[in-house]
Design a protein around this motif. Structure first.
Motif, PDB file in Angstrom:
ATOM      1  N   ALA A 135       0.797  -1.211   0.044  1.00  0.00           N
ATOM      2  CA  ALA A 135      -0.130   0.081   0.079  1.00  0.00           C
ATOM      3  C   ALA A 135       0.803   1.285   0.061  1.00  0.00           C
ATOM      4  O   ALA A 135       2.035   1.313   0.580  1.00  0.00           O
ATOM      5  CB  ALA A 135      -0.757  -0.021   1.374  1.00  0.00           C
ATOM      6  N   GLY A 136       0.291   2.219  -0.701  1.00  0.00           N
ATOM      7  CA  GLY A 136       1.127   3.478  -0.640  1.00  0.00           C
ATOM      8  C   GLY A 136       2.187   3.495  -1.637  1.00  0.00           C
ATOM      9  O   GLY A 136       3.201   4.214  -1.621  1.00  0.00           O
ATOM     10  N   GLY A 137       2.255   2.698  -2.767  1.00  0.00           N
ATOM     11  CA  GLY A 137       3.091   2.962  -3.693  1.00  0.00           C
ATOM     12  C   GLY A 137       4.583   1.984  -3.459  1.00  0.00           C
ATOM     13  O   GLY A 137       5.605   2.447  -3.783  1.00  0.00           O
ATOM     14  N   LYS A 138       4.546   1.048  -2.539  1.00  0.00           N
ATOM     15  CA  LYS A 138       5.854   0.499  -2.103  1.00  0.00           C
ATOM     16  C   LYS A 138       6.042  -0.756  -2.915  1.00  0.00           C
ATOM     17  O   LYS A 138       7.400  -1.320  -2.744  1.00  0.00           O
ATOM     18  CB  LYS A 138       5.673  -0.061  -0.489  1.00  0.00           C
ATOM     19  CG  LYS A 138       5.241   1.280   0.361  1.00  0.00           C
ATOM     20  CD  LYS A 138       5.126   0.374   1.720  1.00  0.00           C
ATOM     21  CE  LYS A 138       4.172   1.382   2.707  1.00  0.00           C
ATOM     22  NZ  LYS A 138       3.991   0.682   3.914  1.00  0.00           N
ATOM     23  N   LEU A 139       5.506  -1.057  -3.942  1.00  0.00           N
ATOM     24  CA  LEU A 139       5.753  -2.323  -4.806  1.00  0.00           C
ATOM     25  C   LEU A 139       7.075  -2.246  -5.255  1.00  0.00           C
ATOM     26  O   LEU A 139       7.956  -3.354  -5.179  1.00  0.00           O
ATOM     27  CB  LEU A 139       4.635  -2.362  -5.813  1.00  0.00           C
ATOM     28  CG  LEU A 139       4.883  -3.497  -6.643  1.00  0.00           C
ATOM     29  CD1 LEU A 139       4.661  -5.030  -6.110  1.00  0.00           C
ATOM     30  CD2 LEU A 139       3.945  -3.517  -7.903  1.00  0.00           C
ATOM     31  N   SER A 140       7.464  -1.014  -5.790  1.00  0.00           N
ATOM     32  CA  SER A 140       8.904  -1.324  -6.449  1.00  0.00           C
ATOM     33  C   SER A 140      10.076  -1.299  -5.235  1.00  0.00           C
ATOM     34  O   SER A 140      11.099  -1.993  -5.655  1.00  0.00           O
ATOM     35  CB  SER A 140       9.152   0.143  -7.328  1.00  0.00           C
ATOM     36  OG  SER A 140       9.226   1.312  -6.526  1.00  0.00           O
ATOM     37  N   SER A 141       9.898  -0.833  -4.099  1.00  0.00           N
ATOM     38  CA  SER A 141      10.814  -0.940  -3.201  1.00  0.00           C
ATOM     39  C   SER A 141      11.082  -2.298  -2.617  1.00  0.00           C
ATOM     40  O   SER A 141      12.080  -3.016  -2.339  1.00  0.00           O
ATOM     41  CB  SER A 141      10.623  -0.250  -1.951  1.00  0.00           C
ATOM     42  OG  SER A 141      10.606   1.177  -2.516  1.00  0.00           O
ATOM     43  N   VAL A 142       9.722  -2.935  -2.429  1.00  0.00           N
ATOM     44  CA  VAL A 142       9.727  -4.496  -1.942  1.00  0.00           C
ATOM     45  C   VAL A 142      10.345  -5.178  -3.049  1.00  0.00           C
ATOM     46  O   VAL A 142      10.933  -6.295  -2.874  1.00  0.00           O
ATOM     47  CB  VAL A 142       8.327  -4.826  -1.750  1.00  0.00           C
ATOM     48  CG1 VAL A 142       8.153  -6.139  -1.584  1.00  0.00           C
ATOM     49  CG2 VAL A 142       7.696  -4.204  -0.560  1.00  0.00           C
TER      50      VAL A 142
END
Length: 179
Positions: free
Chosen positions: A94-101
């Motif tokens: 949530a909150g646009g964290k996909l690329s970091s994960v």
């Protein structure tokens, strides 16, 4: 000190319950446990991680060897082994964290196995330390759910194949050859 033990057992109902019950009744703590079929379906390999000194380990091994369905027990303490744990972890994106994960998953050589609008599920295998480090990094994103297997291990050298486990000990062979 942690010890990794491997027991070759007959693949029969109740074997795992018998072994874990015996260890629990003697107050031995199993830190990790994994069971699976071997190269021959009539046998399973149980890999234990137990904590304790050499005396504790010796007692665990002796108790395991008394069980009729246990074919052989190997202590990996003085052997070079390859060991792995496996984990599935569901992490919030949530909150646009996909690329970091995803970047961290790649660094840890994991694999994204499921994606939804709010989370990803990651499969990762490796040493206990590697998985713990990955978990620590994922906490800041929000771990939704997680499951880990027990440790599995194999010696780099030939140590516990089914064929070897079924061979009688050398002293037994000598005695039968003379009769």
């Amino acid at each position: 000190m942690k010890h990794v033990l491997s027991a070759m057992v007959m693949n029969q109902p109740g074997v795992l319950a018998h072994i874990s019950g015996m260890l629990a009744s003697r107050a031995f703590n199993i830190e990790s446990l994994a069971v699976g079929e071997t190269e021959r379906p009539e046998f399973s390999r149980i890999t234990f991680v137990v904590a304790g000194d050499d005396k504790v380990l010796d007692q665990v091994r002796k108790q395991l060897e008394k069980i009729i369905t246990v074919v052989k027990v190997v202590d990996y303490l003085h052997q070079e082994i390859v060991e792995r744990d496996l984990m599935l972890i569901k992490v919030s994106t949530a909150g646009g964290k996909l690329s970091s994960v995803r970047e961290l998953v790649e660094i840890f050589r994991g694999k994204v196995v499921d994606v939804s609008a709010e989370h990803v599920m990651v499969e990762i295998s490796g040493s206990e330390n590697k998985l713990t480090a990955f978990i620590d990094l994922m906490r800041s994103f929000g771990i939704i759910e997680m499951v880990r297997t027990g440790r599995i291990a194999l010696s780099r050298e030939k140590s516990l194949s089914v064929a070897d486990a079924l061979q009688p000990p050398p002293a037994y062979e000598d005695a039968t050859a003379q009769s």
